[in-house]
Design a protein around this motif. Structure first.
Motif, PDB file in Angstrom:
ATOM      1  N   LEU A   1      80.784 -21.209  79.488  1.00  0.00           N
ATOM      2  CA  LEU A   1      81.426 -19.907  79.333  1.00  0.00           C
ATOM      3  C   LEU A   1      80.471 -18.892  78.718  1.00  0.00           C
ATOM      4  O   LEU A   1      79.923 -19.112  77.636  1.00  0.00           O
ATOM      5  N   TYR A   2      80.267 -17.771  79.424  1.00  0.00           N
ATOM      6  CA  TYR A   2      79.469 -16.649  78.927  1.00  0.00           C
ATOM      7  C   TYR A   2      80.263 -15.371  79.102  1.00  0.00           C
ATOM      8  O   TYR A   2      81.056 -15.230  80.040  1.00  0.00           O
ATOM      9  N   THR A   3      80.081 -14.442  78.194  1.00  0.00           N
ATOM     10  CA  THR A   3      80.706 -13.136  78.331  1.00  0.00           C
ATOM     11  C   THR A   3      79.651 -12.104  78.669  1.00  0.00           C
ATOM     12  O   THR A   3      78.485 -12.242  78.298  1.00  0.00           O
ATOM     13  N   LYS A   4      80.060 -11.078  79.379  1.00  0.00           N
ATOM     14  CA  LYS A   4      79.130 -10.033  79.790  1.00  0.00           C
ATOM     15  C   LYS A   4      78.739  -9.179  78.588  1.00  0.00           C
ATOM     16  O   LYS A   4      79.547  -8.853  77.730  1.00  0.00           O
ATOM     17  N   ARG A   5      77.486  -8.819  78.562  1.00  0.00           N
ATOM     18  CA  ARG A   5      76.971  -7.947  77.507  1.00  0.00           C
ATOM     19  C   ARG A   5      76.858  -6.536  78.079  1.00  0.00           C
ATOM     20  O   ARG A   5      76.303  -6.338  79.157  1.00  0.00           O
ATOM     21  N   TYR A   6      77.350  -5.563  77.347  1.00  0.00           N
ATOM     22  CA  TYR A   6      77.344  -4.197  77.846  1.00  0.00           C
ATOM     23  C   TYR A   6      76.189  -3.401  77.263  1.00  0.00           C
ATOM     24  O   TYR A   6      75.671  -3.720  76.190  1.00  0.00           O
ATOM     25  N   GLU A   7      75.793  -2.361  77.965  1.00  0.00           N
ATOM     26  CA  GLU A   7      74.579  -1.619  77.630  1.00  0.00           C
ATOM     27  C   GLU A   7      74.622  -1.061  76.217  1.00  0.00           C
ATOM     28  O   GLU A   7      73.611  -0.981  75.549  1.00  0.00           O
ATOM     29  N   GLU A   8      75.806  -0.667  75.772  1.00  0.00           N
ATOM     30  CA  GLU A   8      75.860  -0.030  74.457  1.00  0.00           C
ATOM     31  C   GLU A   8      75.814  -1.034  73.318  1.00  0.00           C
ATOM     32  O   GLU A   8      75.713  -0.662  72.155  1.00  0.00           O
ATOM     33  N   GLU A   9      75.896  -2.336  73.645  1.00  0.00           N
ATOM     34  CA  GLU A   9      75.878  -3.351  72.600  1.00  0.00           C
ATOM     35  C   GLU A   9      74.474  -3.566  72.049  1.00  0.00           C
ATOM     36  O   GLU A   9      73.530  -3.753  72.800  1.00  0.00           O
ATOM     37  N   THR A  10      74.333  -3.508  70.754  1.00  0.00           N
ATOM     38  CA  THR A  10      73.097  -3.914  70.091  1.00  0.00           C
ATOM     39  C   THR A  10      73.491  -4.923  69.031  1.00  0.00           C
ATOM     40  O   THR A  10      73.906  -4.568  67.938  1.00  0.00           O
ATOM     41  N   ASN A  11      73.410  -6.203  69.389  1.00  0.00           N
ATOM     42  CA  ASN A  11      73.926  -7.254  68.524  1.00  0.00           C
ATOM     43  C   ASN A  11      72.884  -7.809  67.569  1.00  0.00           C
ATOM     44  O   ASN A  11      73.193  -8.631  66.744  1.00  0.00           O
ATOM     45  N   LEU A  12      71.670  -7.371  67.719  1.00  0.00           N
ATOM     46  CA  LEU A  12      70.617  -8.017  66.939  1.00  0.00           C
ATOM     47  C   LEU A  12      69.589  -7.005  66.468  1.00  0.00           C
ATOM     48  O   LEU A  12      69.194  -6.103  67.208  1.00  0.00           O
ATOM     49  N   ARG A  13      69.202  -7.182  65.239  1.00  0.00           N
ATOM     50  CA  ARG A  13      68.030  -6.484  64.702  1.00  0.00           C
ATOM     51  C   ARG A  13      66.994  -7.565  64.430  1.00  0.00           C
ATOM     52  O   ARG A  13      67.251  -8.506  63.686  1.00  0.00           O
ATOM     53  N   CYS A  14      65.840  -7.418  65.041  1.00  0.00           N
ATOM     54  CA  CYS A  14      64.818  -8.455  64.959  1.00  0.00           C
ATOM     55  C   CYS A  14      63.517  -7.836  64.453  1.00  0.00           C
ATOM     56  O   CYS A  14      63.109  -6.763  64.923  1.00  0.00           O
ATOM     57  N   HIS A  15      62.884  -8.509  63.493  1.00  0.00           N
ATOM     58  CA  HIS A  15      61.608  -8.008  62.975  1.00  0.00           C
ATOM     59  C   HIS A  15      60.541  -9.083  63.158  1.00  0.00           C
ATOM     60  O   HIS A  15      60.695 -10.220  62.713  1.00  0.00           O
ATOM     61  N   MET A  16      59.459  -8.688  63.825  1.00  0.00           N
ATOM     62  CA  MET A  16      58.330  -9.576  64.070  1.00  0.00           C
ATOM     63  C   MET A  16      57.242  -9.324  63.024  1.00  0.00           C
ATOM     64  O   MET A  16      56.916  -8.169  62.735  1.00  0.00           O
ATOM     65  N   ILE A  17      56.673 -10.402  62.489  1.00  0.00           N
ATOM     66  CA  ILE A  17      55.571 -10.288  61.528  1.00  0.00           C
ATOM     67  C   ILE A  17      54.393 -11.086  62.072  1.00  0.00           C
ATOM     68  O   ILE A  17      54.542 -12.265  62.406  1.00  0.00           O
ATOM     69  N   LEU A  18      53.232 -10.446  62.144  1.00  0.00           N
ATOM     70  CA  LEU A  18      52.041 -11.100  62.696  1.00  0.00           C
ATOM     71  C   LEU A  18      50.915 -11.104  61.677  1.00  0.00           C
ATOM     72  O   LEU A  18      50.508 -10.058  61.165  1.00  0.00           O
ATOM     73  N   ASP A  19      50.415 -12.286  61.379  1.00  0.00           N
ATOM     74  CA  ASP A  19      49.224 -12.477  60.547  1.00  0.00           C
ATOM     75  C   ASP A  19      48.001 -12.151  61.409  1.00  0.00           C
ATOM     76  O   ASP A  19      47.770 -12.775  62.438  1.00  0.00           O
ATOM     77  N   ASN A  20      47.220 -11.174  60.972  1.00  0.00           N
ATOM     78  CA  ASN A  20      46.075 -10.701  61.758  1.00  0.00           C
ATOM     79  C   ASN A  20      44.750 -10.970  61.042  1.00  0.00           C
ATOM     80  O   ASN A  20      43.784 -10.245  61.209  1.00  0.00           O
ATOM     81  N   SER A  21      44.708 -12.018  60.240  1.00  0.00           N
ATOM     82  CA  SER A  21      43.498 -12.324  59.480  1.00  0.00           C
ATOM     83  C   SER A  21      42.496 -13.084  60.338  1.00  0.00           C
ATOM     84  O   SER A  21      42.790 -13.529  61.446  1.00  0.00           O
TER      85      SER A  21
END
Length: 309
Positions: free
Chosen positions: A69-89
């Motif tokens: 079972l999956y539900t449709k995701r609509y364009e106006e939905e923003t369910n996630l805030r994701c932050h990427m951290i990259l070590d550049n040493s």
């Protein structure tokens, strides 16, 4: 032409977004090996149905194909805030590779392409993404946004990292993880890509910085990037060699077999401590061999994204 051939025919990072999308499509085509069997390309527009939710938006056609079972995701939905951290040493540029390609990546190349691939998925889902990059300085920070212009800016920034031929020598992971933690105000899913090698402080202070990322109810995943054969198993022939610390400049001339046992014991103990602290702080630890493909990273992302939502 299959996906892998297309990747090898392209000049790595000449178009990072295109390459990242190809990685994602390759992952989707092999998704029968993952926990998302049968999910196909529709995963970008759907989310797993949770018991108790309204059945109004269940996609019954997808249910007929997948028996899930999956539900449709609509364009106006923003369910996630994701932050990427990259070590550049500098240590992230190991092993030294003259010409990166999809089958021959160092740690920084693997990290950049992993982040870009996850961003490609998040872009399709219209989720908000932020990015922080650090080395011996706080190289870059951008808050979480979901606009097309923002994504293009992040892809450009990652592309410039991948082409850096003069990485910073020192690592200030402890210092900058604290700063990054203070800047992420709204609850987010945080992915840290690092080899967790540092020169300035003892391990305990580094672990404290990891714990700081958990404040404000963030969920944190550490992708611990390592060249398993050489950095973990010390797989070198026994000819005399000079081993150089790219961050401190110190070196030692030895036969590999003379120090292999002591080296692997110490590295193993450090990684064991790192895993233990991550478990203690409820941080998901994911060891990643940069010689492998991206399925482990993307599978982890899919699982954590569903749990977070």
């Amino acid at each position: 032409m299959d996906v892998k051939s297309a990747l090898n025919d392209s000049r790595l990072f000449s178009n990072l977004e295109l390459l990242a999308n190809q990685v994602v499509e390759g992952f989707i085509s092999g998704i029968h090996k993952s926990p998302f069997h049968g999910f196909s390309a529709e995963f970008a527009e759907h989310k797993i149905y949770n018991t108790g939710e309204s059945t109004k938006h269940i996609d019954w056609k997808l249910f007929a194909k997948t028996d899930k079972l999956y539900t449709k995701r609509y364009e106006e939905e923003t369910n996630l805030r994701c932050h990427m951290i990259l070590d550049n040493s500098a240590s992230m540029y190991y092993p030294k590779i003259r010409q990166l390609n999809i089958d021959n990546l160092n740690k920084i190349g693997f990290g950049v392409l992993s982040i870009a691939a996850i961003m490609g998925i998040l872009k399709r889902q219209r989720d908000a993404v932020g990015l922080s990059i650090y080395s011996d300085a706080y190289d870059f920070h951008s808050n979480e946004k979901s606009s097309e212009r923002h994504f293009q800016m992040l892809f450009d920034r990652l592309n410039s990292v991948a082409q850096n031929h003069n990485p910073s020598k020192q690592t200030r992971t402890y210092h900058y993880l604290h700063q990054i933690a203070e800047k992420i105000h709204r609850r987010s899913l945080i992915f840290l890509f690092s080899d967790m090698f540092q020169t300035e402080v003892e391990a305990q202070k580094l672990f404290e910085a990891l714990r700081h990322l958990k404040y404000n109810k963030h969920e944190v995943v550490l992708f611990h990037l390592i060249d398993t054969a050489r950095e973990l198993h010390f797989d070198f022939d026994n000819a005399p060699k000079r081993f150089l610390d790219v961050e401190t400049g110190e070196h030692i001339d030895v036969y590999a077999d003379n120090i292999k046992e002591a080296y692997t014991t110490k590295v193993g103990a450090y990684i064991g401590d790192l895993k233990l602290k991550c478990a203690q702080y409820k941080i998901k630890y994911v060891g990643v061999d940069v010689g492998d493909d991206f399925s482990h990273v993307l599978n982890t992302f899919m699982v954590e994204r569903q749990k977070f939502a």
